[in-house]
Scaffold this active site. Sequence first.
Site, PDB file in Angstrom:
ATOM      1  N   GLY A 118      -7.113  -0.862   8.329  1.00 54.68           N
ATOM      2  CA  GLY A 118      -5.751  -1.119   8.779  1.00 54.68           C
ATOM      3  C   GLY A 118      -5.569  -0.827  10.259  1.00 54.68           C
ATOM      4  O   GLY A 118      -4.821  -1.535  10.952  1.00 54.68           O
ATOM      5  N   GLU A 167       0.038   3.168  10.498  1.00 58.58           N
ATOM      6  CA  GLU A 167      -1.391   3.393  10.244  1.00 58.58           C
ATOM      7  C   GLU A 167      -1.915   4.594  11.028  1.00 58.58           C
ATOM      8  O   GLU A 167      -3.079   4.634  11.423  1.00 58.58           O
ATOM      9  CB  GLU A 167      -2.239   2.147  10.576  1.00 58.58           C
ATOM     10  CG  GLU A 167      -1.687   0.832  10.111  1.00 58.58           C
ATOM     11  CD  GLU A 167      -1.332   0.798   8.635  1.00 58.58           C
ATOM     12  OE1 GLU A 167      -1.651   1.747   7.912  1.00 58.58           O
ATOM     13  OE2 GLU A 167      -0.712  -0.180   8.210  1.00 58.58           O
ATOM     14  N   ILE A 211       7.248   1.119   2.976  1.00 54.49           N
ATOM     15  CA  ILE A 211       6.134   0.357   2.433  1.00 54.49           C
ATOM     16  C   ILE A 211       6.239  -1.112   2.862  1.00 54.49           C
ATOM     17  O   ILE A 211       7.141  -1.837   2.425  1.00 54.49           O
ATOM     18  CB  ILE A 211       6.081   0.478   0.898  1.00 54.49           C
ATOM     19  CG1 ILE A 211       6.044   1.956   0.486  1.00 54.49           C
ATOM     20  CG2 ILE A 211       4.883  -0.289   0.356  1.00 54.49           C
ATOM     21  CD1 ILE A 211       4.897   2.757   1.097  1.00 54.49           C
ATOM     22  N   PHE A 233       0.857  -1.187   0.000  1.00 58.88           N
ATOM     23  CA  PHE A 233       0.000   0.000   0.000  1.00 58.88           C
ATOM     24  C   PHE A 233       0.891   1.235   0.000  1.00 58.88           C
ATOM     25  O   PHE A 233       1.563   1.519   0.986  1.00 58.88           O
ATOM     26  CB  PHE A 233      -0.887  -0.022   1.255  1.00 58.88           C
ATOM     27  CG  PHE A 233      -2.021   0.961   1.265  1.00 58.88           C
ATOM     28  CD1 PHE A 233      -3.223   0.655   0.649  1.00 58.88           C
ATOM     29  CD2 PHE A 233      -1.888   2.180   1.911  1.00 58.88           C
ATOM     30  CE1 PHE A 233      -4.285   1.549   0.685  1.00 58.88           C
ATOM     31  CE2 PHE A 233      -2.936   3.078   1.933  1.00 58.88           C
ATOM     32  CZ  PHE A 233      -4.137   2.770   1.323  1.00 58.88           C
ATOM     33  N   GLY A 292       3.251  11.896   4.952  1.00 56.31           N
ATOM     34  CA  GLY A 292       2.578  10.705   5.447  1.00 56.31           C
ATOM     35  C   GLY A 292       1.108  11.039   5.590  1.00 56.31           C
ATOM     36  O   GLY A 292       0.319  10.939   4.652  1.00 56.31           O
ATOM     37  N   SER A 293       0.760  11.537   6.762  1.00 51.61           N
ATOM     38  CA  SER A 293      -0.621  11.952   6.997  1.00 51.61           C
ATOM     39  C   SER A 293      -0.949  13.249   6.258  1.00 51.61           C
ATOM     40  O   SER A 293      -2.121  13.572   6.064  1.00 51.61           O
ATOM     41  CB  SER A 293      -0.859  12.135   8.501  1.00 51.61           C
ATOM     42  OG  SER A 293      -0.565  10.945   9.198  1.00 51.61           O
TER      43      SER A 293
END
Length: 393
Positions: free
Chosen positions: A250, A371, A162, A126, A134-135
């Site tokens: 996730g 996550e 990843i 993913f 990232g976020s």
Amino acid sequence: MSTANPGMDNDVFDQFLEQLERYVRERLIPAEAEVIESDKVPDDILAEMKEMGLFGLTVPEDFGGAGLNITQYAKVVQTMAYAAPAYRSIFSINVGMFNSAIKNGGTDEQKAEWWPRIAEGAIACFGLTEPGSGSDSAAMQTMARPDPSGNGWILNGTKRYITNAPHADVALIMARTEKEALPKNAHVSAFIVPMNTPGMSVGSPDKKMGQAGSHIADVMLDDVHVPGDALLGGETGQGFRFAMMSLDNGRISVGAASAGYARRALDSAIRYANERQAFGEPIANFQLIQQMLAESWTEIYAAEAMMADVTARVDRGENTIRHAAAFKVFASEMCGRVVDRVVQIYGGAGYLAEYDAERFFRDARIYRIYEGTTQILQLQIAKHMLREYAASV
């Protein structure tokens, strides 16, 4: 609101879970030393896991999967997470984020093409995180531009950290299809990209603090040409939405893994406390040792109760962004506290690599990061609360 998912027949699932528990204890745990020494899941065990259908747990039965609902899926993850994290990691992206994205955003043709492959054991990764983002999707640099020939897209960029990249057969890649992020996140689209596509390359696996046998690496895209039907859902500007919906799944997986691994660590501490003698008796007789054991059991129970609630909500079709975030935050932080207490219960032995407590401590640290870090998810939870309040006044 989506349709409720009944999942596998409960009696059949209970039998499967009982068999899986035996497999974890009789096959996977005895092989942990080999996983740690070789830094990989042995090929024969990987083949067994594929044969058991673990890579297609959440794929619908019509496409070759087990058709589990989220409640059942989380229980499987928790059960697998009792053993070394590498076992869960190798199939978690398949049954979690990748399958969720295909389910929520894929076209009928994409489901027909990829679900059977996933169910047979093709490994997915993913691709959201980048060296500089990232976020923060607004900082995403990976670009997808229309192919000048009029057939498909050309992707360029780098993805970082990843999971499963060194072993993956397919990646779900998030990329900009617009320069500006207006409306919010409408610049991000998602693409299904086979890893053997020309221009795709994978860096060397990163050396990590823990979780031996699971691998993360950079994925580089250099003029990667993909056909038009690689665009998830056949529509631009929906990638970030699909990614966020997948991340809920996730986060439930990480929360379930945290609960399972905390249970493993606690069981180890109980066994050690009964075997270790001090002042002529087992240290399990000492009240402050009992306090740490009791606090750990209580927190694991709370996490399991949260898991039961949030997964039931998902299966009823409710919006669970806040609940999934809260479960992941609590369970991952809880696991960190439990493994810390376990090291303390082991005492000086807990700091030595020859004992499991030291490994539990290192392995569990990542659960509070991937996550969505605890801090990012706390902000997300608070924003939803404040937005709800503003709408009510």
